[in-house]
Design an enzyme around this catalytic site. Structure first.
Site, PDB file in Angstrom:
ATOM      1  N   ASP A 167      -8.747 -21.806 -30.039  1.00 37.99           N
ATOM      2  CA  ASP A 167      -9.340 -20.488 -30.283  1.00 37.99           C
ATOM      3  C   ASP A 167      -8.497 -19.511 -29.469  1.00 37.99           C
ATOM      4  O   ASP A 167      -8.678 -19.390 -28.258  1.00 37.99           O
ATOM      5  CB  ASP A 167     -10.798 -20.463 -29.839  1.00 37.99           C
ATOM      6  CG  ASP A 167     -11.433 -19.089 -30.011  1.00 37.99           C
ATOM      7  OD1 ASP A 167     -11.179 -18.441 -31.046  1.00 37.99           O
ATOM      8  OD2 ASP A 167     -12.183 -18.662 -29.102  1.00 37.99           O
ATOM      9  N   GLU A 197      -7.393 -21.036 -35.158  1.00 35.44           N
ATOM     10  CA  GLU A 197      -8.086 -19.981 -35.901  1.00 35.44           C
ATOM     11  C   GLU A 197      -7.091 -18.897 -36.311  1.00 35.44           C
ATOM     12  O   GLU A 197      -6.205 -18.520 -35.538  1.00 35.44           O
ATOM     13  CB  GLU A 197      -9.189 -19.374 -35.031  1.00 35.44           C
ATOM     14  CG  GLU A 197     -10.035 -18.352 -35.772  1.00 35.44           C
ATOM     15  CD  GLU A 197     -11.197 -17.838 -34.944  1.00 35.44           C
ATOM     16  OE1 GLU A 197     -11.625 -16.694 -35.213  1.00 35.44           O
ATOM     17  OE2 GLU A 197     -11.665 -18.542 -34.042  1.00 35.44           O
ATOM     18  N   ASP A 245     -15.667 -20.016 -25.698  1.00 34.35           N
ATOM     19  CA  ASP A 245     -14.313 -20.151 -26.235  1.00 34.35           C
ATOM     20  C   ASP A 245     -13.934 -21.619 -26.437  1.00 34.35           C
ATOM     21  O   ASP A 245     -13.258 -21.967 -27.403  1.00 34.35           O
ATOM     22  CB  ASP A 245     -13.291 -19.455 -25.319  1.00 34.35           C
ATOM     23  CG  ASP A 245     -13.527 -17.957 -25.266  1.00 34.35           C
ATOM     24  OD1 ASP A 245     -13.388 -17.299 -26.310  1.00 34.35           O
ATOM     25  OD2 ASP A 245     -13.877 -17.452 -24.183  1.00 34.35           O
TER      26      ASP A 245
END
Length: 173
Positions: free
Chosen positions: A8, A67, A139
């Site tokens: 992420d 991502e 996160d």
């Protein structure tokens, strides 16, 4: 054994999550955050690169998922996020890892079942799916969700290809 590293990305906090796949089931391996100080952007990107490189060295993942960038209200933030993604992707490609990219909506849909899920829902489902005793930081949970999304996507594609083969075989009879 397949080990998936999910990322992420962020220019200040980059979450990472590792799962191993045993008998087609995901098992938690590790997770955490690469936190960078208030430094220049180039120094922060270097820290993301070296942090991801160290995680790859330590855990030897076989696959890498990250991502995708989404366009937020602030274009400058989106550009910095894209640069952090680039630093992480270069770390993966330096070790010849295949790179898969997923949108935030795909990740949330895969893990929570709702593409508009919030962070707490993602944290809850990651904790549940990986049978964790403690909820990971947001996160890190997002990064684990990226890894789970990659696994679910791969498994779906394998199932679909198997179904397609069965259909072709039936037609050939």
């Amino acid at each position: 054994m397949k080990v998936i590293l999910g990322i992420d990305p962020g220019s200040r906090i980059t979450g990472y999550g590792l799962i191993k796949v045993v008998a087609n089931k995901a098992e938690y391996l590790a997770s955490g955050c690469i936190r960078v100080q208030d430094e220049s952007l180039s120094a922060r990107l270097h820290n993301v690169f070296t942090g991801v490189s160290e995680i790859i060295r330590q855990f030897s993942p076989t696959e890498f998922a990250i991502e995708q960038v989404f366009m937020a209200k602030n274009a400058d933030s989106a550009l910095k996020l894209g640069q952090a993604r680039g630093a992480a992707i270069v770390a993966a490609t330096n070790k010849s890892l295949p790179v898969a990219e997923y949108s935030a909506r795909q990740i949330k849909q895969s893990v929570v079942g709702i593409g508009a899920a919030d962070k707490t829902q993602v944290q809850h489902m990651v904790t549940y799916l990986l049978k964790l005793t403690k909820t990971p930081q947001a996160d890190a949970a997002d990064a684990l969700a990226v890894a789970l999304c990659h696994l679910h996507t791969e498994q779906s594609l394998i199932r679909m290809s198997g179904q397609a083969s069965k259909t072709v075989r039936k037609r050939l009879r």
